[in-house]
Write a protein that holds these residues in place. Structure first.
Motif, PDB file in Angstrom:
ATOM      1  N   SER A 152       0.833  -1.202   0.000  1.00  0.00           N
ATOM      2  CA  SER A 152       0.000   0.000   0.000  1.00  0.00           C
ATOM      3  C   SER A 152       0.866   1.249   0.000  1.00  0.00           C
ATOM      4  O   SER A 152       2.071   1.205   0.255  1.00  0.00           O
ATOM      5  N   ARG A 153       0.223   2.388  -0.268  1.00  0.00           N
ATOM      6  CA  ARG A 153       0.948   3.660  -0.224  1.00  0.00           C
ATOM      7  C   ARG A 153       1.449   3.925   1.194  1.00  0.00           C
ATOM      8  O   ARG A 153       2.543   4.437   1.388  1.00  0.00           O
ATOM      9  N   GLY A 154       0.621   3.555   2.176  1.00  0.00           N
ATOM     10  CA  GLY A 154       1.038   3.722   3.560  1.00  0.00           C
ATOM     11  C   GLY A 154       2.259   2.881   3.883  1.00  0.00           C
ATOM     12  O   GLY A 154       3.150   3.308   4.629  1.00  0.00           O
ATOM     13  N   GLY A 155       2.305   1.674   3.319  1.00  0.00           N
ATOM     14  CA  GLY A 155       3.454   0.810   3.542  1.00  0.00           C
ATOM     15  C   GLY A 155       4.729   1.405   2.969  1.00  0.00           C
ATOM     16  O   GLY A 155       5.807   1.293   3.560  1.00  0.00           O
ATOM     17  N   LYS A 156       4.599   2.053   1.811  1.00  0.00           N
ATOM     18  CA  LYS A 156       5.774   2.684   1.204  1.00  0.00           C
ATOM     19  C   LYS A 156       6.229   3.885   2.031  1.00  0.00           C
ATOM     20  O   LYS A 156       7.426   4.118   2.186  1.00  0.00           O
ATOM     21  N   LEU A 157       5.266   4.637   2.565  1.00  0.00           N
ATOM     22  CA  LEU A 157       5.612   5.764   3.435  1.00  0.00           C
ATOM     23  C   LEU A 157       6.287   5.263   4.713  1.00  0.00           C
ATOM     24  O   LEU A 157       7.229   5.883   5.220  1.00  0.00           O
ATOM     25  N   LYS A 158       5.802   4.123   5.211  1.00  0.00           N
ATOM     26  CA  LYS A 158       6.401   3.517   6.401  1.00  0.00           C
ATOM     27  C   LYS A 158       7.849   3.162   6.144  1.00  0.00           C
ATOM     28  O   LYS A 158       8.735   3.436   6.960  1.00  0.00           O
ATOM     29  N   THR A 159       8.112   2.553   4.994  1.00  0.00           N
ATOM     30  CA  THR A 159       9.475   2.165   4.643  1.00  0.00           C
ATOM     31  C   THR A 159      10.375   3.392   4.519  1.00  0.00           C
ATOM     32  O   THR A 159      11.522   3.387   4.983  1.00  0.00           O
TER      33      THR A 159
END
Length: 218
Positions: A152-159
Motif C-alpha cells: 500500500s501507499r502507507g506501507g511505502k511511506l512507512k518504509t
C-alpha cells in the motif's frame, strides 16, 4: 540450438525489438544474473559490512558511523531500484522473490538491533518494528492461497520513514538534528503500527472472501 522449430516451441521465430520489454512467457526464463538480482545480492553483501562499520571502534566513532551510513544508504537505494527494474523489464525470478524481502529485513533488522545494542535506540522500538515485519510476513503466508496483499501507499511511506529515521540514528548527530531524529522515528513507529493493522484488516477480508468463494463452489 535446441533442434526444436520456433513454431513447435510456440514462438514466431522473431527476435524481440531492441529495448522492448520481455513477454510474460519470459518471466520464468529471466537469468539469475540480471541487474535486479545483482542489486539484491549487493544489498545482502552490504549487511555484514554495514554491521562491521557501525560497530567499529566501539560503535561511537563519527567517521565509522558516517561510513556505515553510506553503506546503509546504498542498500536503501538498491532496494528502490531492484524492485522497479524487476517489474518493469520482467526480470522476476524465484531467487529474487525470496532474496529481496530477506535483504530488506536483514539490513533494517541489523541496523535496529545494533543501534539498540549500542544504547542509541530503545529496545521497544526495535521490537515493535521487527515484530510487525515478522507478523506481516507470516500473515501473508496465512492468506496466500486466497490472494496476495499488495503493498500500500502507507506501507511505502512507512518504509521511507523507517529508512530516514534509522539513517539519522546511524549518523553521529548532535544538537537539533539529534532531537529531530527522535520525532522522525516516532512517525516511523506510528506508521509501522497503523499500516500493520491495515494489513491485518486486508488479510481478514481477503480470507473471508476466499472462504466464501470456496463454500459457494461446493
Amino acid at each position: 540450438m535446441t533442434g526444436v522449430p520456433a513454431s513447435a516451441a510456440g514462438g514466431t521465430g522473431r527476435r524481440p525489438a531492441p529495448g522492448a520489454k520481455l513477454g510474460t512467457a519470459a518471466v520464468n526464463q529471466a537469468s539469475l544474473w540480471n541487474i535486479a538480482n545483482i542489486l539484491t545480492m549487493i544489498r545482502l553483501v552490504l549487511v555484514p559490512g554495514f554491521v562491521l562499520l557501525l560497530l567499529a571502534d566501539g560503535g561511537y566513532d563519527p567517521v565509522w558511523r558516517a561510513l556505515a551510513w553510506a553503506a546503509f544508504a546504498v542498500a536503501m537505494i538498491t532496494d528502490i531500484f531492484d524492485g522497479h527494474l524487476a517489474r518493469t523489464y520482467n526480470l522476476v525470478t524465484d531467487f529474487g522473490k525470496i532474496a529481496d524481502p530477506i535483504a530488506d529485513k536483514a539490513i533494517m533488522g541489523s541496523a535496529l538491533v545494533c543501534l539498540s545494542w549500542l544504547g542509541d535506540l530503545p529496545w521497544w522500538v526495535t521490537g515493535v518494528i521487527l515484530g510487525r515485519e515478522l507478523g506481516i510476513t507470516l500473515m501473508r503466508f496465512w492468506v496466500i492461497r486466497y490472494g496476495v496483499i499488495p503493498a500500500s501507499r502507507g506501507g511505502k511511506l512507512k518504509t521511507l520513514a523507517q529508512g530516514t529515521a534509522v539513517g539519522m540514528y546511524v549518523l553521529a548527530l548532535t544538537g537539533p538534528l539529534a532531537t529531530m531524529r527522535f520525532w522522525v522515528m516516532g512517525i516511523a513507529v506510528v506508521l509501522t503500527v497503523v499500516t500493520g493493522l491495515d494489513y491485518v484488516r486486508q488479510a481478514v477480508v481477503l480470507r473471508r472472501a476466499g472462504l466464501a468463494k470456496e463454500r459457494a463452489a461446493k
